[in-house]
Design an enzyme around this catalytic site. Structure first.
Site, PDB file in Angstrom:
ATOM      1  N   GLU A  67      -3.156   5.993  -0.847  1.00 61.53           N
ATOM      2  CA  GLU A  67      -3.389   6.671  -2.123  1.00 61.53           C
ATOM      3  C   GLU A  67      -3.062   5.814  -3.333  1.00 61.53           C
ATOM      4  O   GLU A  67      -3.074   6.301  -4.460  1.00 61.53           O
ATOM      5  CB  GLU A  67      -2.593   7.968  -2.193  1.00 61.53           C
ATOM      6  N   GLY A  68      -2.816   4.533  -3.105  1.00 61.84           N
ATOM      7  CA  GLY A  68      -2.539   3.666  -4.228  1.00 61.84           C
ATOM      8  C   GLY A  68      -1.790   2.429  -3.789  1.00 61.84           C
ATOM      9  O   GLY A  68      -1.660   2.153  -2.589  1.00 61.84           O
ATOM     10  N   PRO A 100       0.842  -1.205   0.000  1.00 64.56           N
ATOM     11  CA  PRO A 100       0.000   0.000   0.000  1.00 64.56           C
ATOM     12  C   PRO A 100       0.873   1.249   0.000  1.00 64.56           C
ATOM     13  O   PRO A 100       1.936   1.284   0.627  1.00 64.56           O
ATOM     14  CB  PRO A 100      -0.803  -0.122   1.299  1.00 64.56           C
ATOM     15  N   LYS A 101       0.431   2.270  -0.730  1.00 66.81           N
ATOM     16  CA  LYS A 101       1.143   3.557  -0.781  1.00 66.81           C
ATOM     17  C   LYS A 101       0.452   4.542   0.145  1.00 66.81           C
ATOM     18  O   LYS A 101      -0.659   4.977  -0.090  1.00 66.81           O
ATOM     19  CB  LYS A 101       1.131   4.094  -2.221  1.00 66.81           C
ATOM     20  N   TYR A 102       1.123   4.863   1.255  1.00 64.36           N
ATOM     21  CA  TYR A 102       0.553   5.781   2.235  1.00 64.36           C
ATOM     22  C   TYR A 102       0.697   7.222   1.757  1.00 64.36           C
ATOM     23  O   TYR A 102       1.621   7.559   1.024  1.00 64.36           O
ATOM     24  CB  TYR A 102       1.256   5.623   3.585  1.00 64.36           C
TER      25      TYR A 102
END
Length: 332
Positions: free
Chosen positions: A226-227, A78-80
Site C-alpha cells: 500500500e505504499g 515496501p509498506k504491506y
C-alpha cells in the site's frame, strides 16, 4: 497450509524484491554491519535506560508525504497492507502488542509458535499480514483480529499469518536500541532473523535506490503493498519515518449518521460475524462444522442486537444495518 516466503511472492524480475538489501550501485549485498560503516553513530544513546523496555511500548507512526524524497541518506521499504504489531520474545515466551498497545497474543497462536526460536530480549516492529488468493488480504487480517481468542486456533489454520519485520527495537546484547541509526538497527534485524528470515517471520526488503522504491509503488499494488516507507539513515525511528501511500484502495474514515449512534459492542459483534464468514469460507473439513455452528450463533446475535438497537433509537432497521456494515467495512 504450509508456510511460505513473503519475499518470494513478489515478481522475481522486479529489482530489489528478491533480496533483503539492494544498493543504488546495483550490488545486491547485505546492509552495513553494526560495527562497520555506521560506527560513527555508536555513541548514540538509547531511549530510556538502555537496559530494556516495558510492555507495551509506544511505536513511531509514519508521516504521509506526496512523493519519494530525493537526495542522499534515504532508505526505502515496501509498506504491506496488514496490522501493525510489536513482537516481544521474553524468557516467559512470545507476546504481541497492537499499535495502540493492546495485548493481542491470544489472537495469533501461529505467530507465537513461529517466533519461539528468537533469542530472549528481542523486540521487533512490523506488520502482520495474511496471504490469500494471490495477494495480501487486509480483510482476512481484520477478520482474525476482530474474532475471539476461542476461535484463534481454527482461524490460524484457515487464514495463516506472516510477520513482516521492518525494525529491531531491542536486542539481547544492546537493550533498547530505538535511538540508534536506521542502518545500524537494520543490520541487527538481519542478524537476528537472517537475510531472508524463517517464514512466516521475515524482514521486509529494503533499498537505498530510489528507482527501486518507485518500481515498488508502480508494480506491487495488486499484491497488497500500500505504499513505501522512507527512512533517514542517521537518526532514530521517531522522527525519520515517511510514508508515501498508493492511491487509496479503501476509505480510512467515514462519517456516520449521528441518529444511529452505533454502540461499540454491536460493531464488535458484527466484526466477529464477518470473521466467522471469512474463516468458514477458507476452513478445512475438520474445522468447518464447528465454524458453521459458531457463525450461525453469531449471526443470530447480530440480528437480535440490530433489532433491539433500532427499537431503542426509533430508527428504521435497514438504516441501522447499513450503518453497521459501513462501520465494519471502514474500521481498522
Amino acid at each position: 497450509m504450509g508456510t511460505f516466503s513473503l519475499v518470494d511472492r513478489f515478481p522475481a524480475g522486479l529489482t530489489g524484491t528478491e533480496v533483503p538489501w539492494v544498493r543504488a550501485d546495483g550490488a545486491k549485498t547485505a546492509p552495513p554491519s553494526a560495527a562497520g560503516e555506521v560506527a560513527q553513530v555508536a555513541d548514540q544513546r538509547c531511549i530510556g535506560d538502555g537496559k530494556g523496555m516495558r510492555f507495551p511500548v509506544p511505536v513511531a507512526v509514519a508521516q504521509a508525504v506526496p512523493g519519494l524524497p530525493a537526495g542522499e541518506g534515504w532508505y526505502f521499504e515496501p509498506k504491506y497492507d496488514g496490522d501493525r504489531q510489536v513482537l516481544w520474545k521474553t524468557p516467559e515466551g512470545v507476546r504481541l502488542q497492537s499499535r495502540s498497545g493492546r495485548d493481542v497474543t491470544a489472537w495469533w497462536p501461529d505467530l507465537v509458535a513461529a517466533a519461539a526460536y528468537l533469542p530472549n530480549g528481542v523486540v521487533l516492529d512490523g506488520e502482520t499480514v495474511v496471504w490469500r488468493a494471490g495477494g495480501l488480504d487486509f480483510g482476512a487480517v481484520r477478520s482474525r483480529a476482530s474474532s475471539s481468542p476461542a476461535r484463534a486456533a481454527a482461524l490460524a489454520r484457515s487464514l495463516p499469518a506472516s510477520y513482516a519485520a521492518w525494525d529491531c527495537l531491542a536486542h539481547p546484547a544492546h537493550g533498547d536500541i530505538r535511538g540508534w541509526a536506521y542502518t545500524r538497527r537494520r543490520a541487527l534485524l538481519l542478524e537476528v532473523l537472517g537475510p531472508r528470515g524463517r517464514p512466516p517471520i521475515q524482514p521486509v526488503p529494503a533499498t537505498d535506490d530510489r528507482a527501486v522504491a518507485a518500481a515498488w509503488l508502480e508494480q506491487l499494488t495488486s499484491l497488497g503493498v500500500e505504499g513505501v516507507v522512507c527512512m533517514r539513515s542517521i537518526i532514530g525511528p521517531t522522527l525519520n519515518r515517511r510514508h508515501v501511500p498508493l492511491p487509496a484502495t479503501r476509505p480510512r474514515a467515514v462519517s456516520y449518521d449521528p441518529l444511529v449512534d452505533l454502540p461499540e459492542s454491536l460493531i464488535e459483534l458484527k466484526r466477529a460475524a464477518e470473521a466467522d464468514r471469512v474463516a468458514l469460507a477458507a476452513a478445512s473439513d475438520e474445522d468447518r462444522d464447528a465454524l458453521r455452528a459458531a457463525a450461525l450463533e453469531t449471526a443470530a446475535a447480530v440480528n437480535a442486537a440490530v433489532t433491539e438497537h433500532a427499537k431503542q433509537k426509533n430508527e428504521n432497521r435497514a438504516k441501522v444495518v447499513n450503518a453497521l456494515n459501513r462501520a465494519v467495512l471502514h474500521s481498522e
